[in-house]
Design an enzyme around this catalytic site. Structure first.
Site, mmCIF file in Angstrom:
data_model
loop_
_atom_site.group_PDB
_atom_site.id
_atom_site.type_symbol
_atom_site.label_atom_id
_atom_site.label_comp_id
_atom_site.label_asym_id
_atom_site.label_seq_id
_atom_site.Cartn_x
_atom_site.Cartn_y
_atom_site.Cartn_z
ATOM 1 N N VAL A 170 64.265 52.621 31.138
ATOM 2 C CA VAL A 170 65.538 52.030 30.682
ATOM 3 C C VAL A 170 65.997 52.734 29.399
ATOM 4 O O VAL A 170 67.160 53.147 29.271
ATOM 5 C CB VAL A 170 65.372 50.500 30.452
ATOM 6 N N GLY B 76 59.566 38.328 36.320
ATOM 7 C CA GLY B 76 59.512 37.740 37.665
ATOM 8 C C GLY B 76 60.545 36.637 37.829
ATOM 9 O O GLY B 76 61.586 36.612 37.156
ATOM 10 N N ASP B 77 60.208 35.732 38.697
ATOM 11 C CA ASP B 77 61.075 34.635 39.085
ATOM 12 C C ASP B 77 61.652 33.835 37.899
ATOM 13 O O ASP B 77 62.861 33.638 37.792
ATOM 14 C CB ASP B 77 60.162 33.738 39.943
ATOM 15 N N THR C 89 55.868 41.770 38.399
ATOM 16 C CA THR C 89 54.829 40.734 38.431
ATOM 17 C C THR C 89 53.726 41.220 39.355
ATOM 18 O O THR C 89 54.018 41.891 40.364
ATOM 19 C CB THR C 89 55.381 39.380 38.947
ATOM 20 N N ASP D 82 55.829 38.460 44.718
ATOM 21 C CA ASP D 82 56.350 37.289 45.438
ATOM 22 C C ASP D 82 57.866 37.128 45.292
ATOM 23 O O ASP D 82 58.375 36.016 45.300
ATOM 24 C CB ASP D 82 55.640 36.020 44.937
ATOM 25 N N ARG E 165 30.256 43.913 46.018
ATOM 26 C CA ARG E 165 29.616 44.186 47.321
ATOM 27 C C ARG E 165 28.225 44.815 47.118
ATOM 28 O O ARG E 165 27.293 44.527 47.858
ATOM 29 C CB ARG E 165 30.515 45.091 48.158
ATOM 30 N N ARG F 113 49.339 33.217 41.891
ATOM 31 C CA ARG F 113 49.991 31.914 41.743
ATOM 32 C C ARG F 113 50.022 31.234 43.109
ATOM 33 O O ARG F 113 48.969 31.058 43.679
ATOM 34 C CB ARG F 113 51.395 32.062 41.147
ATOM 35 N N GLU G 148 34.867 39.452 54.935
ATOM 36 C CA GLU G 148 34.537 38.778 56.187
ATOM 37 C C GLU G 148 35.581 37.719 56.522
ATOM 38 O O GLU G 148 35.791 37.368 57.680
ATOM 39 C CB GLU G 148 33.149 38.123 56.092
ATOM 40 N N SER H 297 25.353 40.723 53.717
ATOM 41 C CA SER H 297 26.275 40.493 52.593
ATOM 42 C C SER H 297 27.602 40.049 53.174
ATOM 43 O O SER H 297 28.052 40.567 54.201
ATOM 44 C CB SER H 297 26.449 41.763 51.763
ATOM 45 N N HIS I 158 42.088 37.435 34.553
ATOM 46 C CA HIS I 158 43.125 38.281 33.947
ATOM 47 C C HIS I 158 42.831 39.775 33.946
ATOM 48 O O HIS I 158 43.717 40.554 33.575
ATOM 49 C CB HIS I 158 43.433 37.794 32.528
ATOM 50 N N GLN J 14 43.009 41.335 36.383
ATOM 51 C CA GLN J 14 44.004 41.780 37.386
ATOM 52 C C GLN J 14 45.356 42.104 36.755
ATOM 53 O O GLN J 14 46.198 42.734 37.373
ATOM 54 C CB GLN J 14 44.205 40.683 38.433
ATOM 55 N N ARG J 15 45.577 41.659 35.529
ATOM 56 C CA ARG J 15 46.889 41.879 34.913
ATOM 57 C C ARG J 15 46.920 43.109 34.005
ATOM 58 O O ARG J 15 47.991 43.544 33.578
ATOM 59 C CB ARG J 15 47.275 40.644 34.099
HETATM 60 O O1 F6P Z 1 52.371 35.457 37.680
HETATM 61 C C1 F6P Z 1 51.300 36.240 37.274
HETATM 62 C C2 F6P Z 1 50.049 35.414 37.122
HETATM 63 O O2 F6P Z 1 48.994 36.269 36.726
HETATM 64 C C3 F6P Z 1 49.642 34.594 38.366
HETATM 65 O O3 F6P Z 1 49.024 35.388 39.350
HETATM 66 C C4 F6P Z 1 48.754 33.557 37.746
HETATM 67 O O4 F6P Z 1 48.719 32.390 38.531
HETATM 68 C C5 F6P Z 1 49.426 33.296 36.408
HETATM 69 O O5 F6P Z 1 50.232 34.434 36.117
HETATM 70 C C6 F6P Z 1 48.469 33.057 35.274
HETATM 71 O O6 F6P Z 1 49.219 32.781 34.153
HETATM 72 P P1 F6P Z 1 48.618 32.739 32.668
HETATM 73 O O7 F6P Z 1 48.436 34.139 32.186
HETATM 74 O O8 F6P Z 1 49.648 32.011 31.881
HETATM 75 O O9 F6P Z 1 47.309 32.025 32.763
#
Ligand code: F6P
Length: 325
Positions: free
Chosen positions: A26, A105-106, A129, A133, A158, A175, A191, A218, A255, A257-258
């Site tokens: 941007v 996101g949303d 996000t 979704d 694994r 979420r 599985e 496993s 987290h 995953q974020r």
């Molecule tokens: O929307 C992203 C997300 O990581 C969801 O997958 C999860 O449910 C939520 O945010 C967790 O939020 P927080 O970081 O506020 O715990």
């Protein structure tokens, strides 16, 4: 159509890998088109507090590869009120911001939509996000990185599962969407996959575990958070009750995953929609999310760019059943 001289950019809601690549796109494209650009820290809270600063080409150097967001992010309570939004608008005027790019996101788009209806300021959004979704885009910025983080973790799990002959229930984020669990479950050779979009038949899962190959010791069950059958601990309890002989463990990935370096896919997606967002504003578009559908830039009105329950492709679940024999 009023001329745009200064675009404000902000990230809001949960962070996702690739947000920095989107900010960079941007900022750089605004400069390319000779438009000023203002960074707004901590989403709508920063707008209300006037936490804004001019950005230049160098403000976004060396960030395309970094997770998180250099603009920071927040979920704002105050922006939900008309009074909060009025202050935000006054702050934008004070800082000469005359258009906005919202990255999130949303919830971010819900705020942007109301704001764009109440005040005469063009706003467009970039879908970002890990949950993937949103309607109006095939993929959201951050999803690809998150699913790669998950399979990396599950591959490691694994190893232990295999060495100790264990059953692991791995709970992933999303979420109320099961899209992270669905893809990663296939990619990690799970599985079974339990997701909110398809009715969880624990009995069938148990039967599959029982009738499965005896030499395959496993087992991984991928579970999306907030499914109707309960969380990983509840499902683990039921499995232990039914199969006391299984050495069962639970792993909630949380987290991790974020965070992390965005994948190439996320960087390219963020760069494409970031450039398209600035071009859209300059072309007079507003109140739309800029996504990618079938690899083409797609514009979706904020009111339609909402969270959705995708109709999960039944083939995906069948694939898990076929491949886990
Ligand atoms: O929307 C992203 C997300 O990581 C969801 O997958 C999860 O449910 C939520 O945010 C967790 O939020 P927080 O970081 O506020 O715990």
């Amino acid at each position: 159509m009023a001329q745009i001289n200064n675009i404000g950019v902000y990230t809001s809601g949960g962070d996702s890998p690739g947000m920095n690549a989107a900010i960079r796109a941007v900022v750089r494209s605004a400069i390319y088109y000779n438009v000023g650009v203002t960074g707004i820290r901590r989403g709508y809270d920063g707008m209300i507090n006037g936490d804004m600063f001019p950005m230049n080409r160098k403000s976004v150097s060396n960030i395309i590869q970094r997770g998180g967001t250099i603009l920071k992010t927040a979920r704002s309570e105050q922006f939900l009120t008309p009074e909060g939004r009025k202050i935000a608008y006054e702050q934008l005027k004070k800082n000469n911001v005359d258009a906005l790019v919202a990255i999130g996101g949303d919830g971010t788009f819900r705020g942007a939509r109301v704001f764009g209806q109440e005040y005469d300021i063009p706003v467009v959004g970039l879908p970002s996000t890990i949950d993937n979704d949103l309607l109006g885009t095939d993929f959201t910025i951050g999803y690809d990185t998150a699913i790669n983080t998950v399979i990396d973790a599950v591959d490691k799990i694994r190893d232990t599962a295999e060495s100790h002959d264990r059953l692991f229930i791995v709970e992933v984020m999303g979420r109320d969407s099961g899209l992270i669990a669905l893809r990663t479950g296939i990619a990690a050779g799970a599985e079974a996959i339990l997701i909110p979009e398809s009715k969880t038949d624990l009995k069938a899962v148990f039967e599959r575990l029982e009738s499965g190959r005896k030499d395959k010791t496993s087992k991984i069950i991928m579970l999306a958070e907030s499914g109707e059958a309960g969380d990983a601990f509840e499902i683990g309890r039921q499995i232990k009750e039914k199969f006391p002989n299984y050495d069962t463990r639970i792993s909630v990935l949380g987290h991790i995953q974020r965070g992390g370096k965005p994948t190439c896919m996320d960087r390219v997606l963020a760069s494409r929609v970031g450039v398209a967002a600035v071009e859209a504003l300059l072309a007079g578009r507003r109140n739309e999310m800029i996504g990618l559908i079938h690899n083409q830039i797609a514009y979706t009105a904020f009111e339609n760019a909402t969270k959705h329950f995708v109709d999960v492709n039944p083939d995906f679940l069948k694939i898990v059943e076929i491949l886990s024999i």
